[in-house]
Design a protein around this motif. Structure first.
Motif, mmCIF file in Angstrom:
data_model
loop_
_atom_site.group_PDB
_atom_site.id
_atom_site.type_symbol
_atom_site.label_atom_id
_atom_site.label_comp_id
_atom_site.label_asym_id
_atom_site.label_seq_id
_atom_site.Cartn_x
_atom_site.Cartn_y
_atom_site.Cartn_z
ATOM 1 N N GLN A 67 1.093 -1.592 0.205
ATOM 2 C CA GLN A 67 0.296 -0.171 -0.190
ATOM 3 C C GLN A 67 0.624 1.389 -0.026
ATOM 4 N N ASN A 68 2.215 0.970 -0.423
ATOM 5 C CA ASN A 68 2.674 2.142 0.767
ATOM 6 C C ASN A 68 3.222 1.837 -0.745
ATOM 7 N N ASN A 69 3.554 1.407 -1.686
ATOM 8 C CA ASN A 69 4.447 1.606 -2.810
ATOM 9 C C ASN A 69 3.245 1.364 -3.581
ATOM 10 N N HIS A 70 2.036 1.147 -4.126
ATOM 11 C CA HIS A 70 1.049 0.319 -4.474
ATOM 12 C C HIS A 70 0.876 0.621 -6.395
ATOM 13 N N GLU A 71 2.679 1.906 -6.654
ATOM 14 C CA GLU A 71 2.517 1.743 -8.705
ATOM 15 C C GLU A 71 3.673 1.498 -9.041
ATOM 16 N N ASN A 72 4.522 0.579 -7.283
ATOM 17 C CA ASN A 72 6.197 0.217 -7.996
ATOM 18 C C ASN A 72 5.422 -1.676 -8.320
ATOM 19 N N THR A 73 5.833 -1.858 -8.951
ATOM 20 C CA THR A 73 6.073 -3.031 -10.065
ATOM 21 C C THR A 73 7.293 -4.054 -8.885
ATOM 22 N N THR A 74 8.192 -3.465 -9.275
ATOM 23 C CA THR A 74 8.989 -4.729 -8.109
ATOM 24 C C THR A 74 8.896 -4.636 -6.644
ATOM 25 N N ILE A 75 8.240 -3.825 -6.498
ATOM 26 C CA ILE A 75 8.413 -4.723 -4.656
ATOM 27 C C ILE A 75 6.638 -5.186 -4.744
ATOM 28 N N LYS A 76 6.256 -4.807 -5.231
ATOM 29 C CA LYS A 76 4.917 -6.331 -5.699
ATOM 30 C C LYS A 76 5.723 -7.743 -5.637
ATOM 31 N N ASP A 77 6.720 -7.407 -6.199
ATOM 32 C CA ASP A 77 7.070 -9.063 -7.133
ATOM 33 C C ASP A 77 7.576 -9.501 -5.903
ATOM 34 N N LYS A 78 8.222 -8.188 -5.306
ATOM 35 C CA LYS A 78 9.336 -9.162 -4.106
ATOM 36 C C LYS A 78 8.336 -9.715 -2.939
ATOM 37 N N VAL A 79 7.321 -8.953 -2.763
ATOM 38 C CA VAL A 79 6.291 -9.568 -1.396
ATOM 39 C C VAL A 79 5.743 -10.412 -2.409
ATOM 40 N N HIS A 80 5.470 -10.561 -3.321
ATOM 41 C CA HIS A 80 4.883 -12.377 -3.801
ATOM 42 C C HIS A 80 5.436 -13.070 -3.657
ATOM 43 N N THR A 81 7.463 -12.468 -4.085
ATOM 44 C CA THR A 81 8.232 -13.920 -3.497
ATOM 45 C C THR A 81 8.243 -14.836 -2.198
ATOM 46 N N PRO A 106 0.762 -19.427 -5.511
ATOM 47 C CA PRO A 106 0.863 -18.069 -5.838
ATOM 48 C C PRO A 106 -0.435 -17.374 -6.091
ATOM 49 N N SER A 107 -1.059 -17.716 -6.955
ATOM 50 C CA SER A 107 -2.810 -17.334 -6.548
ATOM 51 C C SER A 107 -3.286 -16.351 -5.227
ATOM 52 N N GLU A 108 -3.347 -17.098 -4.243
ATOM 53 C CA GLU A 108 -3.489 -16.331 -2.990
ATOM 54 C C GLU A 108 -2.661 -15.519 -2.572
ATOM 55 N N SER A 138 -1.119 -13.340 -4.845
ATOM 56 C CA SER A 138 -0.865 -12.657 -6.502
ATOM 57 C C SER A 138 -2.896 -11.849 -6.021
ATOM 58 N N ALA A 139 -3.770 -12.540 -5.076
ATOM 59 C CA ALA A 139 -5.215 -12.025 -4.446
ATOM 60 C C ALA A 139 -4.992 -10.999 -3.161
ATOM 61 N N LEU A 140 -3.190 -11.680 -2.672
ATOM 62 C CA LEU A 140 -3.411 -10.364 -1.290
ATOM 63 C C LEU A 140 -2.992 -9.222 -1.827
ATOM 64 N N ILE A 141 -1.934 -9.329 -2.690
ATOM 65 C CA ILE A 141 -0.916 -8.193 -3.466
ATOM 66 C C ILE A 141 -2.933 -7.225 -4.161
ATOM 67 N N ALA A 142 -3.285 -7.727 -4.610
ATOM 68 C CA ALA A 142 -4.063 -7.550 -5.270
ATOM 69 C C ALA A 142 -5.026 -6.428 -4.791
ATOM 70 N N ALA A 143 -5.574 -7.445 -3.377
ATOM 71 C CA ALA A 143 -6.428 -6.974 -2.883
ATOM 72 C C ALA A 143 -5.956 -5.337 -1.879
ATOM 73 N N SER A 144 -4.686 -5.503 -1.486
ATOM 74 C CA SER A 144 -3.944 -4.366 -0.980
ATOM 75 C C SER A 144 -3.855 -2.931 -1.788
ATOM 76 N N THR A 145 -3.743 -3.940 -2.848
ATOM 77 C CA THR A 145 -4.174 -2.491 -3.726
ATOM 78 C C THR A 145 -4.724 -1.612 -3.760
ATOM 79 N N ALA A 146 -6.063 -2.291 -3.954
ATOM 80 C CA ALA A 146 -7.371 -2.405 -4.318
ATOM 81 C C ALA A 146 -7.478 -1.223 -3.259
#
Length: 535
Positions: A408-422, A431-433, A435-443
């Protein structure tokens, strides 16, 4: 040429550890017309002066006698943005050491002066530097503001005359074009320069443009060609190593930097990158040797960072030397007492105790890392590292919260999102779960921002200010939230009159936004609103 009056207006900082040389320099400079002089004996005093004053000229002896030479100090000043681009930095060195000093000067000073020198010699050299400083002043000011459009425009004004600074201007413009994401224009510029003269900086610039356009094979081939013909061109090693890392070949990246180290001791940034790669490729003994030697040389130097000790501790931990790893962290804690360093060292300590099988001490160290500051002040990298440790120590709920905050502090930063996913997947999430957590936090954060904007447009300024200000304080790296919070407060000031508290708040948000993104489009809108307050 520069006049004496111009010289007398310049603030000069002299750094030399020998009292006799300091006195000689003071007399020489004073007799040359310099009236605004500060003379110090070591780097600590120099940093204190730099924190309180702006200097037009820094005159620094190469051999400072405290484990850090003038070249390393210059690298530190420029890397940390402690001096303006327009500041003249002159290195003083003994003639017998000149060749070695220049060969190792990857972060080059504006000039070298060989000992001994007369005041007349220094004045003549300085006048040429001052003329150059004045010529590049507008470009340097744009660079300091990170206004790449203005920087490019100022370069173009001067390039048309094709004067003696033509290649210098072209080099500066190329960097500005790349930072402004004008990759095609940068490629054209570099190819034009190479046609005129095959300069290595232009060839490397071309390689960078090729890499940006996903022509990685061509970029790598050109970098290797440069190094074959000019093995002392150190920037090409750094570029080639980064290409290898991006392609997933960290072992080859490490080999590239090791070759660079055989030629030059290296900048601190390269030493850190080399050590990091060594740890990540299961060669921790290389990192241990390099970092021990580096920290021994720079024991009392400001170029050290807490991360250097954390790197050494990690290298030792990977070799099972956990007692040594903890000792390194304990030593670091005596020198680095700021909240960021405390957090980093405590987090590293967590890993050491985990490797030692002591979860009780690991949890205590993790708590220490978590309490090092407010969560809003944590960098996204720190949040992700803390979450990783939390997962390892069965604190899944806390880990998830930290990762949501990072997104949420970097919701437009794809690099941070990728690291969170990892991190989520490594912790056992599907992996789908993840992605869903990241999408929900962004939304969630997008919805909050949109609601704030909607309320402002509906004239509900108090509610919009409350909503967006709270979000901006909680998420200070979210530029969209930060910009909208500043804008809605500025709008309220225009419509409802001045308020000291609100003015302080909007200026704080604007300052933070400008610091993180000097060219952010919201800045102009905010400034237009604030200008209306003065009319």
């Amino acid at each position: 040429m520069a006049t004496v009056s111009k010289i007398s207006d310049k603030w000069v900082l002299v750094i030399d550890d020998l009292e006799g040389m300091r006195s000689q320099l003071r007399m020489s400079l004073s007799s040359s017309g310099f009236a605004k002089l500060h003379v110090v004996s070591n780097i600590k005093e120099a940093l204190d002066r730099l924190a309180a004053n702006h200097y037009d000229v820094i005159l620094c002896d190469y051999s400072l006698g405290d484990g850090t030479n003038g070249q390393q100090f210059l690298e530190y000043l420029r890397t940390a943005d402690l001096i303006n681009r327009n500041t003249i930095f002159i290195m003083i060195t003994a003639e017998q050491a000149y060749t070695n000093v220049v060969a190792a000067a990857e972060c080059a000073p504006d000039d070298y002066i060989l000992k001994p020198f007369t005041s007349a010699e220094f004045t003549a050299r300085f006048e040429k530097l001052l003329d150059r400083q004045m010529y590049f002043a507008a470009i340097d000011q744009a660079s300091d503001k990170k206004n790449w459009d203005e920087m490019i425009l100022e370069c173009d004004k001067r390039l048309a005359s094709r004067d003696k600074y033509y290649f210098d201007l072209s080099k500066i413009k190329g960097v500005a074009l790349m930072r402004n994401n004008q990759v095609a224009e940068a490629e054209t510029l570099y190819r034009e320069i190479i046609t005129l003269r095959p300069l290595n900086w232009a060839r490397l610039g071309l390689a960078r443009t090729l890499a940006k356009q996903n022509k990685k094979d061509q970029a790598e081939a050109l970098a290797r060609e440069i190094l074959h013909e000019a093995p002392q061109f150190m920037a090409a090693y750094d570029f080639l190593s980064k290409l290898m890392v991006e392609s997933g070949d960290k072992i080859s990246a490490l080999e590239v930097l090791q070759k660079a180290r055989q030629i030059s001791p290296g900048t601190m940034n390269r030493i850190r990158e080399l050590s990091e790669l060594a740890v990540n490729t299961n060669q921790p003994e290389i990192a241990e040797n390099i970092m021990r030697e580096t920290l021994r040389k720079h024991k009392y130097s400001p170029v050290r960072q807490a991360n250097d000790y954390a790197l050494l501790s990690r290298a030792l931990t990977h070799q099972g030397k956990t007692a040594d790893a903890l000792s390194v962290l304990q030593d670091a804690g005596k020198s680095f007492t700021d909240s960021h360093s405390k957090q980093l060292l405590a987090l590293t300590e967590t890993d050491v105790h985990r490797a030692d099988g002591n979860d009780t001490l690991a949890l205590a160290a993790l708590d220490k890392a978590m309490s090092a500051g407010e969560i809003s002040s944590f960098s996204p990298e720190a949040l992700i590292a803390l979450a990783d440790a939390c997962f390892a120590l069965k604190r899944d709920e806390q880990a998830t919260f930290l990762l949501q905050h990072a997104v949420q502090n970097n919701h437009e930063n794809t690099t941070i999102k990728d690291k969170v996913h990892t991190v989520l997947v490594a912790a056992g999430r599907d992996p789908s779960e993840a992605s869903a957590l990241i999408a929900a936090s962004t939304a969630e954060i997008i919805a909050l921002n949109n609601e704030g904007v909607r309320r402002a447009q509906a004239g509900e300024l108090s509610q919009a200010i409350e909503l967006l200000s709270e979000a901006a304080q909680r998420l200070p790296n979210n530029l969209q939230i930060l910009g909208n919070a500043a804008l809605v407060i500025a709008l309220d000031l225009v419509r409802n009159g001045k308020s000291a508290d609100k003015l302080t708040q909007v200026l704080a948000f604007r300052s933070s936004l400008r610091k993180q993104s000097p060219q952010h489009p919201k800045l102009e809108q905010i400034d237009n609103m604030l200008r209306q307050l003065k009319s």
